[in-house]
Design an enzyme around this catalytic site. Structure first.
Site: not given
Length: 366
Positions: A349, A299
């Site tokens: 989230d 990433e």
């Protein structure tokens, strides 16, 4: 009044609109889903590669303390017992995360919480009014934790020196004085067995879905539905009338490896700034896979430019003030609702996303 072909036009096929569509279908409502990507699922999309469910847009571990949301999700899928216990690699050493007694023992060879507290307190700078992220972190945890675990990672993540970043991006740094490697303190946690894509397919199973379709270029589709749920970027919807909101983006380098185990853990963070990426995911470990091969994703945070995928809102004072102007425009609308992380310019989230979708549907269905 002209009868509409659909009850809802859902712009974006991510988690928010999937949950909304699922509830609408139960009530016999018709939804048209418009998605600019070639697949449904948004950033929770998982793709099966050699029997491994790969999180194509980064790790997504479902966790919540909201029992109602957890119970609702149980109706959509079965969760495994995965516990997020990431590791940090700095130079040539591995440390446990989040910062807990295992980390402190690895750092300083301390054995008790009292020894750890004394060590941290001796390193804190006690800055009365931190002016930037570096001063804030040094004020909270001291030099060892900051320079080994926070500075490099944060500067890579945000693309700026910590001394140039606002202090509020590090509001707090949790320190645990127990030997507990569970990253989240929520009571409910896991990964859907089989990945997230089957959930999204189930949610959209009674909706009509148009892939590879950019709503901004096809606004006439809005005439087909009574209400619109828009989960794209709010500034783009308004043709950037007040200017562009800012984001951070990500690139992923995905590799299929001819070995059964690459790093022994689902997530390892690379906190040294000299390493250009922030973390490596090994996807099979999210579901305790025993395949003979493995898939990893490296990433890389990167600068967001218009047209790229927007991952993290940069909630500076300037951007929040700009968003407030767009929010004022949206509040005047009568049949369009801006939702999700892009529509609301906040990084929620997954449990919060689910809760927000359920709440909006309940409000509109009254």
């Amino acid at each position: 009044m002209e009868k509409k072909e659909y009850d809802y036009l859902l712009v974006g096929a991510g988690l928010f609109n999937a949950i909304f569509a699922y509830k609408a279908a139960i009530d016999g409502k018709k939804c048209l889903v418009v998605e600019k990507r070639s697949h449904i699922g948004g950033n929770v999309y998982t793709e099966n590669i050699e029997g491994i469910n790969v999180h194509k847009y980064g790790a997504h571990i479902f966790h919540t303390r909201n029992k109602d949301v957890w119970n609702f999700m149980q109706t959509l899928c079965q969760f495994n017992h995965f516990i997020n216990s990431p590791l940090a690699k700095y130079k040539d050493k591995i440390y446990n995360l989040p910062f807990n007694m295992n980390t402190f023992c690895q750092l300083w060879n301390v054995k008790t919480p009292e020894e750890a507290r004394i060590k941290i307190e001796s390193q804190r700078l006690n800055i009365h009014n931190p002016k930037n992220a570096e001063e804030q972190a040094l004020n909270l945890v001291g030099e060892d934790i900051y320079y080994k675990f926070i500075k490099g990672y944060t500067e890579k993540q945000w693309g700026a020196e910590a001394t140039k970043l606002p202090a509020f991006i590090i509001n707090r740094i949790p320190l645990r004085y127990t030997f507990n490697n569970n990253y989240f303190d929520d009571p409910y946690q896991g990964i859907p067995v089989g990945g997230y894509t089957p959930i999204i397919k189930k949610c959209f199973s009674h909706s009509e879905v148009l892939l590879n379709t950019n709503f901004i270029e096809n606004r006439l589709l809005s005439k087909l539905a009574k209400d619109i749920i828009y989960t794209g970027t709010i500034d783009e919807y308004y043709d950037y009338r007040y200017g562009l909101l800012e984001y951070r983006s990500l690139n992923f380098e995905e590799r299929l490896l001819k070995q059964d185990n690459f790093q022994g853990n689902a997530v390892i963070n690379y906190t040294d700034k000299d390493v250009p990426y922030t973390r490596i995911l090994e996807h099979k470990h999210f579901e305790f896979g025993e395949q003979t091969q493995t898939v990893i994703s490296i990433e890389y945070p990167c600068q967001w430019i218009r047209g790229a995928e927007a991952y993290y809102p940069i909630n500076t004072k300037r951007n929040n003030a700009l968003y407030a102007k767009y929010k004022e425009l949206s509040d005047r609308e009568t049949n369009i609702y801006f939702a999700g992380r892009l529509g609301s310019y906040q990084y929620n989230d997954m449990d919060k996303t689910v809760d927000n979708a359920l709440t909006l549907y309940k409000m509109l269905s009254w």
